[in-house]
Design a protein around this motif. Structure first.
Motif, mmCIF file in Angstrom:
data_model
loop_
_atom_site.group_PDB
_atom_site.id
_atom_site.type_symbol
_atom_site.label_atom_id
_atom_site.label_comp_id
_atom_site.label_asym_id
_atom_site.label_seq_id
_atom_site.Cartn_x
_atom_site.Cartn_y
_atom_site.Cartn_z
ATOM 1 N N SER A 121 -10.259 -20.155 19.279
ATOM 2 C CA SER A 121 -8.816 -20.183 19.221
ATOM 3 C C SER A 121 -8.267 -18.764 19.317
ATOM 4 O O SER A 121 -9.009 -17.801 19.283
ATOM 5 N N VAL A 122 -6.933 -18.688 19.365
ATOM 6 C CA VAL A 122 -6.242 -17.404 19.201
ATOM 7 C C VAL A 122 -5.470 -17.519 17.900
ATOM 8 O O VAL A 122 -5.199 -18.626 17.429
ATOM 9 N N ASN A 123 -5.119 -16.377 17.275
ATOM 10 C CA ASN A 123 -4.215 -16.443 16.118
ATOM 11 C C ASN A 123 -3.115 -15.400 16.284
ATOM 12 O O ASN A 123 -3.061 -14.722 17.311
ATOM 13 N N GLY A 124 -2.239 -15.285 15.321
ATOM 14 C CA GLY A 124 -1.065 -14.413 15.457
ATOM 15 C C GLY A 124 -1.332 -12.931 15.265
ATOM 16 O O GLY A 124 -0.396 -12.124 15.325
ATOM 17 N N GLU A 125 -2.596 -12.545 15.047
ATOM 18 C CA GLU A 125 -2.905 -11.120 14.890
ATOM 19 C C GLU A 125 -2.941 -10.452 16.263
ATOM 20 O O GLU A 125 -3.469 -11.022 17.219
ATOM 21 N N GLU A 126 -2.440 -9.209 16.329
ATOM 22 C CA GLU A 126 -2.378 -8.475 17.601
ATOM 23 C C GLU A 126 -3.734 -8.436 18.303
ATOM 24 O O GLU A 126 -3.834 -8.672 19.500
ATOM 25 N N LYS A 127 -4.766 -8.146 17.533
ATOM 26 C CA LYS A 127 -6.103 -8.000 18.099
ATOM 27 C C LYS A 127 -6.536 -9.299 18.809
ATOM 28 O O LYS A 127 -7.080 -9.279 19.910
ATOM 29 N N SER A 128 -6.258 -10.417 18.170
ATOM 30 C CA SER A 128 -6.634 -11.715 18.726
ATOM 31 C C SER A 128 -5.776 -12.042 19.951
ATOM 32 O O SER A 128 -6.292 -12.450 21.000
ATOM 33 N N LEU A 129 -4.458 -11.850 19.836
ATOM 34 C CA LEU A 129 -3.540 -12.137 20.954
ATOM 35 C C LEU A 129 -3.959 -11.329 22.186
ATOM 36 O O LEU A 129 -4.034 -11.866 23.301
ATOM 37 N N ASN A 130 -4.255 -10.029 21.976
ATOM 38 C CA ASN A 130 -4.599 -9.146 23.094
ATOM 39 C C ASN A 130 -5.948 -9.476 23.720
ATOM 40 O O ASN A 130 -6.161 -9.244 24.906
ATOM 41 N N ALA A 131 -6.874 -10.004 22.917
ATOM 42 C CA ALA A 131 -8.210 -10.296 23.449
ATOM 43 C C ALA A 131 -8.290 -11.667 24.108
ATOM 44 O O ALA A 131 -8.940 -11.838 25.136
ATOM 45 N N VAL A 132 -7.618 -12.662 23.505
ATOM 46 C CA VAL A 132 -7.836 -14.055 23.930
ATOM 47 C C VAL A 132 -6.846 -14.531 25.006
ATOM 48 O O VAL A 132 -7.248 -15.206 25.964
ATOM 49 N N LEU A 133 -5.560 -14.185 24.854
ATOM 50 C CA LEU A 133 -4.564 -14.728 25.802
ATOM 51 C C LEU A 133 -4.836 -14.325 27.259
ATOM 52 O O LEU A 133 -4.706 -15.178 28.151
ATOM 53 N N PRO A 134 -5.257 -13.072 27.537
ATOM 54 C CA PRO A 134 -5.563 -12.738 28.939
ATOM 55 C C PRO A 134 -6.698 -13.605 29.506
ATOM 56 O O PRO A 134 -6.687 -13.944 30.692
ATOM 57 N N LEU A 135 -7.653 -13.982 28.654
ATOM 58 C CA LEU A 135 -8.756 -14.846 29.132
ATOM 59 C C LEU A 135 -8.245 -16.253 29.429
ATOM 60 O O LEU A 135 -8.641 -16.873 30.418
ATOM 61 N N ALA A 136 -7.361 -16.760 28.562
ATOM 62 C CA ALA A 136 -6.773 -18.092 28.796
ATOM 63 C C ALA A 136 -6.032 -18.086 30.132
ATOM 64 O O ALA A 136 -6.152 -19.018 30.937
ATOM 65 N N LYS A 137 -5.290 -17.015 30.362
ATOM 66 C CA LYS A 137 -4.516 -16.897 31.607
ATOM 67 C C LYS A 137 -5.454 -16.801 32.818
ATOM 68 O O LYS A 137 -5.304 -17.536 33.793
ATOM 69 N N GLU A 138 -6.435 -15.906 32.744
ATOM 70 C CA GLU A 138 -7.338 -15.676 33.875
ATOM 71 C C GLU A 138 -8.112 -16.938 34.262
ATOM 72 O O GLU A 138 -8.274 -17.239 35.438
ATOM 73 N N TYR A 139 -8.579 -17.673 33.253
ATOM 74 C CA TYR A 139 -9.422 -18.843 33.546
ATOM 75 C C TYR A 139 -8.627 -20.154 33.568
ATOM 76 O O TYR A 139 -9.205 -21.224 33.723
ATOM 77 N N GLY A 140 -7.306 -20.078 33.391
ATOM 78 C CA GLY A 140 -6.475 -21.284 33.446
ATOM 79 C C GLY A 140 -6.808 -22.281 32.361
ATOM 80 O O GLY A 140 -6.731 -23.499 32.567
ATOM 81 N N ALA A 141 -7.181 -21.784 31.189
ATOM 82 C CA ALA A 141 -7.557 -22.681 30.088
ATOM 83 C C ALA A 141 -6.363 -22.954 29.179
ATOM 84 O O ALA A 141 -5.403 -22.197 29.149
ATOM 85 N N ALA A 142 -6.456 -24.050 28.425
ATOM 86 C CA ALA A 142 -5.501 -24.299 27.344
ATOM 87 C C ALA A 142 -6.031 -23.561 26.114
ATOM 88 O O ALA A 142 -7.211 -23.201 26.066
ATOM 89 N N VAL A 143 -5.161 -23.329 25.132
ATOM 90 C CA VAL A 143 -5.598 -22.511 23.993
ATOM 91 C C VAL A 143 -4.984 -23.005 22.679
ATOM 92 O O VAL A 143 -3.810 -23.368 22.630
ATOM 93 N N ILE A 144 -5.842 -23.054 21.643
ATOM 94 C CA ILE A 144 -5.378 -23.424 20.302
ATOM 95 C C ILE A 144 -4.860 -22.166 19.604
ATOM 96 O O ILE A 144 -5.562 -21.152 19.558
ATOM 97 N N GLY A 145 -3.653 -22.242 19.067
ATOM 98 C CA GLY A 145 -3.073 -21.133 18.312
ATOM 99 C C GLY A 145 -3.076 -21.435 16.825
ATOM 100 O O GLY A 145 -2.432 -22.379 16.370
ATOM 101 N N LEU A 146 -3.852 -20.661 16.064
ATOM 102 C CA LEU A 146 -3.925 -20.849 14.606
ATOM 103 C C LEU A 146 -2.763 -20.132 13.924
ATOM 104 O O LEU A 146 -2.468 -18.984 14.255
ATOM 105 N N CYS A 147 -2.167 -20.798 12.943
ATOM 106 C CA CYS A 147 -1.039 -20.200 12.215
ATOM 107 C C CYS A 147 -1.523 -19.176 11.179
ATOM 108 O O CYS A 147 -1.363 -19.373 9.971
#
Ligand code: THG
Length: 296
Positions: A121-147
């Motif tokens: 998953s991704v979570n609301g921390e900067e480190k996680s957002l910066n690492a995971v969201l670009p991969l979701a975008k690049e590979y066209g995946a859906a992503v779980i966002g933890l609160c």
């Protein structure tokens, strides 16, 4: 009220749709060495038989998606996660939910996956957002966002809603479609805090009303440390589905849980002509008969 959104996952040509008007999508939780000692021991020994058996059994029990976690202390997850996924994909053809906190392992997993995966998953921390969201975008995946935020797990429903909003804003700002974001409000055990379940249900309702996105959670977390967990899990499952949860990460092999999901769908008008309920009943009777025949 936001419009209810549809998340589509796929593997090969096979698609699974997650939407509030459609039957609940159980994401099978069992391929996870953290949650299960037998899986841990087998993976440590390089034995994938239990993984293949768990994959087959969960799909047979009605899980249209499987969670795959290969996080073992000291092991090379970058090599192990894609390997476990390949073993799973050798026996079943359902979309996978890639459960890892390691971005390198996530990318290695996305590389071997042919379709639209669900990143967990991704979570609301900067480190996680910066690492995971670009991969979701690049590979066209859906992503779980933890609160979860930099400050940890928010204690109020409003603060969890705010983290969900931040994740949705950052993801959509990068061009990830909002329907590809699935929010996890976080299910925590009620044995430590008797208000934990009620808080989670509140967040499900708020996120659903404001954003219309699909909702997941490790719903069996609510009963950790309690006796007779399956009854607690089943009751919470029904309530969470009513509140708006559409794709719980759960154990479809537990009869009480599985039948509660099907009965909840029927009660909420998601099971046309009660076909799902009747089909599941027939399957259960057949399995019971096979078990009787074997022991006679
Ligand atoms: N949210 C998201 N992902 C998650 C979780 C979550 N992934 C991991 C976890 N939580 C969900 N998966 C499990 C897996 C197993 C169990 C619970 C959640 C479980 N295992 C048995 C137990 O602990 O009693 C062990 C049984 C055995 O050893 O055979 O309950 O919250 N996004």
């Amino acid at each position: 009220m936001a419009e209810n959104l549809k998340t589509t996952l796929s593997l090969g040509g096979k698609e699974v749709h997650i939407h509030r008007d459609l039957p609940t999508v159980m994401i099978g939780e069992r391929i996870n060495p953290t949650g299960r000692k037998a899986v841990l021991a087998a993976l440590e020994a390089g034995d994938f038989e239990i993984v293949r058996q768990d994959a087959l059994a969960q799909v047979k029990a009605g899980a249209p998606v499987l969670d795959v976690n290969a996080g073992i202390p000291g092991a090379d997850e970058v090599a192990l996660l894609p390997q476990v996924m390949k073993e799973v994909m050798s026996v079943v053809d359902v979309p996978l939910c890639i459960d890892t906190a390691n971005p390198q392992a996530l990318e290695a997993a996305l590389k071997v996956y042919e379709g639209k995966a669900l990143i967990n998953s991704v979570n609301g921390e900067e480190k996680s957002l910066n690492a995971v969201l670009p991969l979701a975008k690049e590979y066209g995946a859906a992503v779980i966002g933890l609160c979860i935020s930099n400050a940890g797990i928010p204690k109020t429903a409003e603060d969890r809603l705010e983290v969900a909003g931040k994740i949705i804003e950052r993801a959509t700002g990068m061009g990830i479609p909002i329907e590809d974001i699935v929010i996890d409000p976080l299910a925590m055990t009620m044995s430590a805090d008797h208000l934990a379940g009620a808080l989670t249900l509140e967040v499900v309702k708020m996120v659903t009303a404001k954003y219309g996105v699909n909702i997941t959670m490790g719903s069996s977390n609510v009963s950790f440390g309690l006796p007779d967990r399956k009854y607690v899990n089943a009751a919470f499952m029904a309530m969470a589905i009513q509140a708006g949860m559409t794709c719980p990460i759960t154990n479809p092999l537990v009869t009480e849980i599985r039948t509660t999901v099907f009965a909840s769908d029927l009660a909420l008008g998601k099971d046309e002509f009660a076909m799902g309920w009747v089909k599941a009943y027939r399957k259960r009777k057949k399995t019971q008969k096979q078990e009787r025949d074997l022991t006679e």
